[in-house]
Scaffold this active site. Structure first.
Site, PDB file in Angstrom:
ATOM      1  CB  CYS A  63      -0.965   0.058   1.177  1.00 10.14           C
ATOM      2  SG  CYS A  63      -2.089  -1.346   1.296  1.00 10.14           S
TER       3      CYS A  63
ATOM      4  NE  ARG B  60       4.643   1.560   0.017  1.00  5.41           N
ATOM      5  CZ  ARG B  60       5.556   1.116   0.886  1.00  5.41           C
ATOM      6  NH1 ARG B  60       6.829   1.129   0.555  1.00  5.41           N
ATOM      7  NH2 ARG B  60       5.205   0.680   2.068  1.00  5.41           N
TER       8      ARG B  60
ATOM      9  CD1 TRP C 104      -0.319  -6.304  -3.192  1.00  6.33           C
ATOM     10  CD2 TRP C 104      -0.632  -6.922  -1.066  1.00  6.33           C
ATOM     11  NE1 TRP C 104      -0.045  -7.647  -3.099  1.00  6.33           N
ATOM     12  CE2 TRP C 104      -0.223  -8.056  -1.816  1.00  6.33           C
ATOM     13  CE3 TRP C 104      -0.897  -7.068   0.292  1.00  6.33           C
ATOM     14  CZ2 TRP C 104      -0.071  -9.304  -1.229  1.00  6.33           C
ATOM     15  CZ3 TRP C 104      -0.748  -8.323   0.879  1.00  6.33           C
ATOM     16  CH2 TRP C 104      -0.329  -9.419   0.110  1.00  6.33           C
TER      17      TRP C 104
ATOM     18  N   GLY D  92      -1.118  -1.646   6.356  1.00  6.98           N
ATOM     19  CA  GLY D  92      -0.827  -2.584   7.434  1.00  6.98           C
ATOM     20  C   GLY D  92      -2.047  -3.420   7.763  1.00  6.98           C
TER      21      GLY D  92
ATOM     22  CD  GLU E  63      16.617 -13.446  -7.186  1.00  2.83           C
ATOM     23  OE1 GLU E  63      16.229 -12.322  -7.562  1.00  2.83           O
ATOM     24  OE2 GLU E  63      16.170 -14.022  -6.166  1.00  2.83           O
TER      25      GLU E  63
ATOM     26  CE  LYS F  67      13.334 -11.293  -9.492  1.00  4.86           C
ATOM     27  NZ  LYS F  67      13.960 -11.659  -8.259  1.00  4.86           N
TER      28      LYS F  67
ATOM     29  CG  HIS G 223      17.390 -37.579  -4.417  1.00  5.29           C
ATOM     30  ND1 HIS G 223      17.576 -38.893  -4.047  1.00  5.29           N
ATOM     31  CD2 HIS G 223      18.629 -37.034  -4.523  1.00  5.29           C
ATOM     32  CE1 HIS G 223      18.866 -39.140  -3.918  1.00  5.29           C
ATOM     33  NE2 HIS G 223      19.532 -38.028  -4.208  1.00  5.29           N
TER      34      HIS G 223
ATOM     35  CE  LYS H 152      11.540  -3.247  -5.228  1.00  5.93           C
ATOM     36  NZ  LYS H 152      12.166  -4.188  -6.171  1.00  5.93           N
TER      37      LYS H 152
END
Length: 615
Positions: free
Chosen positions: A2, A27, A76, A103, A488, A492, A511, A610
């Protein structure tokens, strides 16, 4: 999570709020809204589900509002679906108080039940709306908005940043912060700004005050008055931001992610500046705060923690520290750290990694570490962040603003920073050969040029991306220090293309994951020079035998890689201990190009934000 914006001054607040929200949309982009006090003293506003552009269009086509004091929000979603009704700001019953919130209010359900029993009418499914009704209740009792906010904060539990606007007190805005939800106050000329992050303020001011946990700010056009929740006044130094608005613009690139990927050579140099000496030695004087040499010599264990990309960067650090410092090193997801009964004590060094320095899970892990008496080293990009205030020392990555939700230069700068720390600690403790340490240090000097070489292959990587765009799943394999590179790379790809991807330690493939392989499941293997290269070659041969398309990250001229692979992503050879910094670049570009070819929203992938300030 947010984005919050506020403005008070002599200009129309609405264009400023919309522009600032656009710089914070990374955000959260499930919905957006604004509220202002108009020329007639009325509280008016508008909000819309979806991206900010929908709200902007609504304001252009009929819902025209204006006022010199106002605030805005981009959401968000946590409690309640992304809808117009659940978008912020939220109003009280009278329509004279507006609240925006970032929050979670943990005890909202009991508060909501009580307020409904008192006759309050709720219009949304959110936890945030209880704030507006609580403030309404307490303002009726006190007759004062600031007192009502303090009484409200005494009742709520959770982490939050929030803003309050009332048509009954139109000459100021109120903001409060608790936990890992940042707020920055910008100082202008007879005008003031508030935002969740610095990039939103840069077109208007570079002078700012950081609101810290447990503080309230009362803001009018002349300045800000800070106090704690009990009302005790607080003096705060004004900080001047050293980077400018251009650093947070696309500057000709199609997406922020691509721009930030191409900034990585300079980011590495910035992270190294003043720390890496010409002879390859490392000097971290001034970076480690109160963690002095005596304490570093006395540590018996290192625990590293972080989330997402920071966790992967920490894994690289784990391998480096084990190899060079020869102490036990544990790696733990920050979201699991405090629940996993970590065995830490005053002889433990906890390394906490967070780009924003506000990641809620990482902050909670640091609190556990401090309660155990452990020293805490933060690795962060943001001066004055929550992490930097809790840590005993902070190694800043100096990466500049990163707007794309999928982290790129964050990873490279964090790996660079923790590698510098590993060299520093190994020299201090005498745990590795001094010549070898200087050799690795000199290898740092080649990194920016090596990254540039990989970036020049972007067009070739786009051709590989076209061949992989229809994959239903992709398996990324790595070993030893490049196992995190595989993790990583997979992260992405899944983040921005929505193709399922897994990062695996290559030796684990047989495995279980090998059962997934067929001609529709490509395997991406990291097979650059080093101690596990031959093992990687064997693992890729096993994958090829199952008819999986093979993509290999290999050093330029590797004939065996060319023979086994359907596609090779070439990278220059660097010291194995530093190779993750170079090897991740083609994987970032591969993910970017697949997502771009598929028409995905690269900078704002669905369901993500983010800065994650809720647990």
């Amino acid at each position: 999570m947010c984005g919050i914006v506020g403005y008070i001054g002599g200009r129309d607040s609405v264009p400023i709020i919309l522009d600032s929200l656009a710089r914070l949309e990374y955000r959260g982009y499930d919905s957006a809204g604004v509220a202002v006090i108009d020329a007639d003293g009325r509280l008016v506003g508008s909000k819309a589900e979806g991206k900010l552009s929908r709200l902007a269009e609504r304001l252009r086509n009929g819902e025209r509002i204006a006022g010199t004091v106002g605030m805005g929000h981009t959401r968000w979603a946590t409690h309640g679906r992304p809808t117009d009704a659940n978008a912020h700001p939220h109003l009280d019953c009278s329509g004279r108080i507006a609240v925006i919130h970032n929050g979670i209010i943990e005890n909202y359900a009991s508060l909501r039940d009580r307020l409904i029993a008192q006759g309050h009418q709720f219009r949304s499914e959110t936890d945030s709306e209880v704030l507006a009704h609580l403030i309404e209740t307490h303002r009726r009792a006190s007759g004062n908005l600031e007192s009502a906010l303090r009484a409200t904060l005494a009742e709520v539990r959770g982490a939050y940043a929030l803003g309050v606007l009332s048509s009954d007190e139109p000459d100021h805005l109120l903001f409060a912060r608790n936990g890992a939800s940042p707020l920055v106050i910008g100082i202008g000329n007879d005008e003031m700004f508030v935002a969740s992050d610095t990039p939103a303020l840069l077109p208007y001011t570079r002078r700012e005050i950081i609101l810290q946990e447990g503080e309230i700010a009362v803001i009018d056009r002349r300045g800000a008055r800070l106090s704690d929740y009990a009302g005790n006044p607080i003096a705060r130094e004004v900080v001047t931001v050293t980077w400018d608005a251009a650093a947070a613009e696309k500057t000709g690139y199609k997406h922020f992610m691509l721009k930030e990927t191409f900034e990585q050579p300079s980011v590495v140099n910035e992270t190294l500046a003043g720390r890496l000496q010409p002879d390859g030695s490392v000097d971290l004087a001034g970076d480690l705060g109160t963690i002095d040499d005596a304490r570093l010599r006395a540590i018996s264990k290192i625990a590293i923690t972080g989330c997402g990309t920071a966790y992967h960067a920490g894994l690289v650090g784990m391998y480096l520290l084990r190899s060079l410092v020869r102490v036990p090193v544990e790696m733990e997801l920050a979201s699991e750290f405090r629940y996993g009964d970590p065995v830490i004590d005053p002889t433990t060094l906890v390394v906490a990694m967070s780009q924003s320095g506000e990641t809620a899970d990482t902050i909670e892990a640091v609190r556990v570490a401090r309660a155990s008496g452990s020293a805490v080293l933060g690795i962060s990009n943001v001066l004055g962040s929550h992490l930097s205030r809790l840590a005993d020392g902070t190694l800043y990555t100096r990466g500049g603003p990163e707007i794309g939700v999928a982290a790129t230069k964050t990873y490279v700068s964090q790996v660079t920073a923790i590698a510098l720390f590993a060299l520093h600690l190994a020299r201090l403790r005498g745990s590795a050969d001094a010549d070898r340490l200087r050799e690795i240090g000199r290898g740092f000097q080649l990194l920016s040029a090596a990254i540039d070489v990989v970036l020049d292959t972007s067009a070739a990587i786009r051709k590989v991306a076209r061949s992989m765009r229809a994959a239903r799943s992709v398996l990324f394999l790595g070993r030893y220090i490049n196992f995190p590179t595989a993790l990583e790379g997979a992260l992405k790809l899944k983040e921005i293309s929505y193709i399922h991807a897994e990062g695996y330690a290559a030796g684990e493939m047989k495995h279980g994951p090998i059962a997934l392989l067929d001609p529709n499941v490509p395997v991406v293997g990291i097979m650059t020079e080093g101690r596990v290269r031959e093992k990687m070659l064997s693992n890729l041969m096993e994958s090829k035998a199952r008819e999986a398309p093979i993509v290999v990250v290999a050093n330029t001229g590797d004939a065996e890689a060319a023979a086994i692979a359907d596609h090779v992503l070439w990278v220059p050879r660097v010291d194995e201990m530093l190779s993750p910094i170079v090897n991740v670049i083609p994987l970032q570009l591969l993910a970017y190009h697949i997502a771009d070819i598929e028409g995905k929203d690269v900078d704002q992938p669905r369901n993500l934000a983010k800065t994650v300030t809720v647990e």
